[in-house]
Structure formats: structure tokens, C-alpha cells
Design a protein around this motif. Sequence first.
Motif, mmCIF file in Angstrom:
data_model
loop_
_atom_site.group_PDB
_atom_site.id
_atom_site.type_symbol
_atom_site.label_atom_id
_atom_site.label_comp_id
_atom_site.label_asym_id
_atom_site.label_seq_id
_atom_site.Cartn_x
_atom_site.Cartn_y
_atom_site.Cartn_z
ATOM 1 N N TYR A 159 0.841 -1.206 0.000
ATOM 2 C CA TYR A 159 0.000 0.000 0.000
ATOM 3 C C TYR A 159 0.870 1.247 0.000
ATOM 4 C CZ TYR A 159 -4.159 -2.757 0.407
ATOM 5 O OH TYR A 159 -5.176 -3.635 0.129
ATOM 6 N N SER A 320 -9.152 -0.044 -1.055
ATOM 7 C CA SER A 320 -8.168 -1.113 -0.860
ATOM 8 C C SER A 320 -8.695 -2.434 -1.436
ATOM 9 C CB SER A 320 -7.861 -1.265 0.634
ATOM 10 O OG SER A 320 -7.634 -0.014 1.239
ATOM 11 N N LEU A 337 -4.406 -6.414 -4.725
ATOM 12 C CA LEU A 337 -3.433 -5.319 -4.831
ATOM 13 C C LEU A 337 -2.301 -5.718 -5.769
ATOM 14 C CD1 LEU A 337 -2.874 -2.475 -3.500
ATOM 15 C CD2 LEU A 337 -1.227 -3.695 -2.055
#
Length: 389
Positions: A159, A320, A337
Motif C-alpha cells: 500500500y 483497498s 493489490l
Amino acid sequence: MKIEFLELDFVQIPLKSPFQTSFGIDSLKTAWILTLHAEGLRGYAESVADVEPLYNEETHASVYFALKNDLVPRLAGVDIQRPDEVHARLAPVRGNRMAKAVLEMAVWDWFARSQGQPLWKLLGGDPSRMRIPVGVSIGIQPSPEALIDVAQGYLAEGYRRLKVKIKPGTDRVPLERLRAAVGPDVLIMADANSAYRLSDVETLKALDPLNLMMLEQPLQEDDIIDHRVLAAALTTPICLDEAIRSEEDARKAIELGSCSIINIKVGRVGGHAVARRVHDIAQAHGVPVWCGGMLETGIGRAHNLHLSTLPNFRLPGDTSASQRYFAEDLIDPPFVLNPDGTLSVPDGPGIGVEPNSERLSRFRTHHEEWTIQGQRKGGGLPYGVPTSF
Ligand code: OSB
Ligand code: MG
């Protein structure tokens, strides 16, 4: 296109870990999933209202009744030519933006599917922005050590920025410890969800040395006046979330100097058409925006990713991956991700994801089907409230 009928599913999905903000704690995601049917095609959207009116005044109950009594009847029999007409049809109804948004967003998804195009194309997104940089929003943790632990886990996953929820008494110390632990280069910001007052200016000034990217919505949820005073007193940039409900709010807040960044949430502003106008106003003033979130299932987050392809979404968003929220998301395929800290915008028609029918039936606790003509404007209460017709 004329809407033929609607399905409303109320879902309850366990969150992997409880999410605490300055206004409450959630261990279950609850939402209305709306499926619109017309011409053999579907459009999907998700309402971001919650059980209690703590983020803003809307709730699952208010969304249900606004849709049933006031919004769906305004689309009854209407032949919608373009999805951006929906906002104008619903405009006579004040407020109820989360309710308007879920209906409007389902229409956008339907139109994109009917044209065989991904939603971002209809919204006017930039084809070179198919990977959206994203961060993660971290709820208030029991201790600074716990915060550092959780944060380091997310950084290891890739992230790109950390948003830390704060409240009076749980602000400077955990943020200082986090900054010291992750070093000066990691992007950190804080979100107060309206927990402070202007009289707390010294507490908030003490955050300036931490080099935060921004401080999100520190003051009251409807305020753009005191935020102006605060913005002038801090070096940390102010970002508004709750206080920006329309393009007019955005213009006023920017012109006053109440914020230098805006968090755009489609649900909070009443749909994609207004979200795009907020984006455009901010862009015209040189104010960057980023896409916020409300712990949505994959349905809502798919909408967010498509919106995030517009060019002024210049800062990492809160959308997310599925795994950050749920052991099992509602959708197929789940959002994963990318190693570079981005999420890929789905490239199929519409929002490009569908609810998985087995999981939808397992997570839903309530199901209704509404024929669009069956809804009466102003109706729906059992004790003789006068209706408009
Ligand atoms: O203020 O941005 C907020 C979640 C629920 C209510 C308000 C907010 C949030 C988040 C979560 O910060 C963002 C996300 O991961 O979806
Ligand atoms: Mg926020």
C-alpha cells in the motif's frame, strides 16, 4: 431505457477486523445492494449508508424510504436516454444523497453494460490511468504498538499511503510513534471524522511537525467556516470529506480557503454525475482530489475505481483490496493489490464485476423486489400520511 423492476438485497458481511473511527466501531459491513433490471440487462450499485446516522444523517432505513417513497417514483415510466439525466430527475428531493447515489449509480452501470463499455469510458476517464494508486485507512488501534504493527503489515503488502483514524486523546502520540517507526518518506495522513472543535487548534498544530500529507475533516461535519480558520493556522493541508456534499459546497470551500484537497465519495455527493462535477470544480481551481471509501463491498469499490480514472484524482485513494476488508467479498473476481500499490480498473462492461450469487444469498438477510410502477410518491407509511397523488 425504462427501469422495469428493482431488487434490494440487504447484506451483512463480517469484517476481518473491527474498524474504529472517532464516531464508532464496526465489525460487520451492512449495506443495501440494488440491482436494476431493464431490457434483460442489470445495473448494480451499493448504498454507503450505515445502521446509525453517525458519519452523516443517512441510514439504511432512510435510504430505503427515500428510494421507495420519493426517488424510485420519480423514475417510474421515464425513458432515460443518458445516465446523467437521473440526477436532474431526482434533484427536487432535498438531501438523501446516499439514496440518490445508489439508484443513479445502478443506472450508470446499466448504461455502460448496454453499450458493452467499461463504466470509466462513459464517465470520461483517462485511458492511461487503468491502475489506481491506493492506500489503506487504518481504524483507531488499542495502542501505538498495535498501530505500528498493522501499518507495517500494510506497507509490506505494497500500500502506498497510510491513513490513520484519530480522535481527541488518540492523535499526536500514535502518529509520532508511527512516523518514527516507518521513517520520513512514507505517506501518512490522519482522518478525524469531525471529532475536533476550533478550540482544539493547539492540539492539531502539534501535528504539523509530523509532515502529514493532510488532515481530513477535523471539524464539524457541515462546517466550512471554522475549517478556513484552522487551515490558515496549520501547515498541514486540510482535506474535506463530510462537509463536501455538492459541487457548490466544493466551490465555496475552495474559494474560502477551507481546504486544499477534497475526498470525493460518490455516495456522499449523490452519484457519479455530481462526483464528476466536484472533480471538475476542484481541477479548475488546481485542487487535487482522491477517492474515499466507506468499507464498501466490491460492488461499491468497483464504482470507485472507475471514477478514479478521471485525471484530477491525483492522490492515492481509500479503495483497498478485497482481502483488506473481507475473508470473502461479495464479488467475482475479488480486487487484488498489484505489487506497485495499485488496483486495476476492471475492463469488462459496466463496473466489470458481478455479485457472486452463492455469496449474495448467504450474506443477505433481506430481499425485496419492487415493480417500478408499484411505488407511490410520498407513500409508504401505515398511518394515513397524505400522499402527493
Ligand atoms: O471518513 O473516510 C471516512 C469508513 C467509514 C466511514 C467513513 C470513512 C471510512 C474510511 C474507510 O476511512 C475507507 C475505506 O477503506 O473504504
Ligand atoms: Mg473521512
